[in-house]
Design a protein around this motif. Sequence first.
Motif, short mmCIF file in Angstrom:
data_model
loop_
_atom_site.label_atom_id
_atom_site.label_comp_id
_atom_site.label_asym_id
_atom_site.label_seq_id
_atom_site.Cartn_x
_atom_site.Cartn_y
_atom_site.Cartn_z
N SER A 87 3.63 2.98 -5.54
CA SER A 87 4.55 4.04 -6.11
C SER A 87 4.89 3.51 -7.62
O SER A 87 5.55 2.27 -7.63
N ILE A 88 4.68 4.41 -8.46
CA ILE A 88 5.39 4.09 -9.60
C ILE A 88 6.33 5.28 -10.07
O ILE A 88 5.78 6.33 -10.24
N ASP A 89 7.54 5.24 -10.26
CA ASP A 89 8.49 6.20 -10.84
C ASP A 89 8.32 7.36 -9.75
O ASP A 89 8.14 8.64 -10.13
N GLY A 90 8.12 7.37 -8.73
CA GLY A 90 7.84 8.24 -7.64
C GLY A 90 6.60 8.86 -7.51
O GLY A 90 6.01 10.03 -6.65
N SER A 91 5.65 8.53 -8.38
CA SER A 91 3.97 9.05 -8.34
C SER A 91 3.24 8.09 -7.54
O SER A 91 3.55 6.67 -7.38
N LEU A 92 2.12 8.64 -7.19
CA LEU A 92 1.19 7.89 -6.10
C LEU A 92 0.19 7.29 -6.98
O LEU A 92 -0.70 8.00 -7.61
N TYR A 93 -0.18 5.75 -6.88
CA TYR A 93 -1.29 5.44 -7.71
C TYR A 93 -1.97 4.40 -6.76
O TYR A 93 -1.41 3.79 -5.39
N SER A 94 -3.21 3.97 -7.13
CA SER A 94 -3.87 2.90 -6.26
C SER A 94 -3.24 1.63 -6.59
O SER A 94 -2.58 1.42 -7.21
N LYS A 95 -3.44 0.73 -5.66
CA LYS A 95 -2.76 -0.54 -5.52
C LYS A 95 -2.78 -1.37 -6.92
O LYS A 95 -2.10 -1.87 -7.40
N ASP A 96 -4.00 -1.23 -7.53
CA ASP A 96 -4.20 -1.93 -8.78
C ASP A 96 -3.83 -1.23 -9.96
O ASP A 96 -4.14 -1.66 -10.92
N GLU A 97 -3.24 -0.23 -9.78
CA GLU A 97 -2.64 0.93 -10.88
C GLU A 97 -3.70 1.35 -11.62
O GLU A 97 -3.21 1.86 -12.93
N THR A 98 -5.11 1.57 -11.29
CA THR A 98 -5.90 1.84 -11.90
C THR A 98 -6.18 3.41 -12.00
O THR A 98 -6.88 4.03 -12.84
N LYS A 99 -5.82 3.92 -10.82
CA LYS A 99 -6.19 5.16 -10.73
C LYS A 99 -5.01 6.11 -10.23
O LYS A 99 -3.92 5.73 -9.35
#
Length: 266
Positions: free
Chosen positions: A217-229
């Motif tokens: 989670s980044i600022d409440g939004s959902l990302y892949s663990k590696d932050e690429t998606k």
Amino acid sequence: GVKYIGDEAFYDCRKLSDIFIPSEIENIGSKSFYNCDAISNLVISGTSSSNTIEIGENAFEYSSIKNVKITRQNCKFAQKAFNCRYDLKDIRINGKNIEIGDYALCYNSSLKNVNIVGDNINFAEYIFYRCESLTNITIPEGVTSINRGLFAYCNNLTSVKMPNSIVKIYSDAFLNCNSINNIFISKYIENIDSSAFIHCFSLDNILVDEDNQYFKSIDGSLYSKDETKLIHYSIVDDKNTYVIPNNVVEIGDNAFYDCDDIDFIY
């Protein structure tokens, strides 16, 4: 004694009141209590040695049942078994080896209290479809997925407590759940369909356990663990601009679905 209640056995019997189904009964036929609009309470009892009971399709459709209590092992609900529509307010299930079929509790617009506990409980699809008075629910331990459309159009649902046994959230699982503000993704969840949170207009915070190996989670939004998606952007009322982190190389299907207040994305 009686073991089987046939199809449409009590169809349109409008003076039937409370119903007690003893442990000897093994089958309640399709539309067996259809449109019995004087029923208030239904009890289905049993013991650990009771045989499996199968509740047929539309068995209690359009009945006026307000309260359902099931204390039975080995119970199978067919499609739309409790499609009672307007009166059902409370359902309590305590047992094991419970199979709840597609749309089993759909369209119960007054259903507020759901208490399901026990071992080996299986949920099918769209079980709580359009249960518009349901505000919170706890999924029993052992259930492994939030299946397709499970809570679709539960407009007043604000809280869903998911057990650690959940590993997958399927498409449309929370479709049009307008009142949910936040969702917690445990460390055990491995797969989330891209359309799981479609039309969740109030969802502004997806929280992810730090130990989850697949999501972040980044600022409440959902990302892949590696932050690429970027998987799902959580709508924030006071933001009309969104800056995509530099690491992102892929924007997933439906990631900004319904984000009609965003003016700029960088």
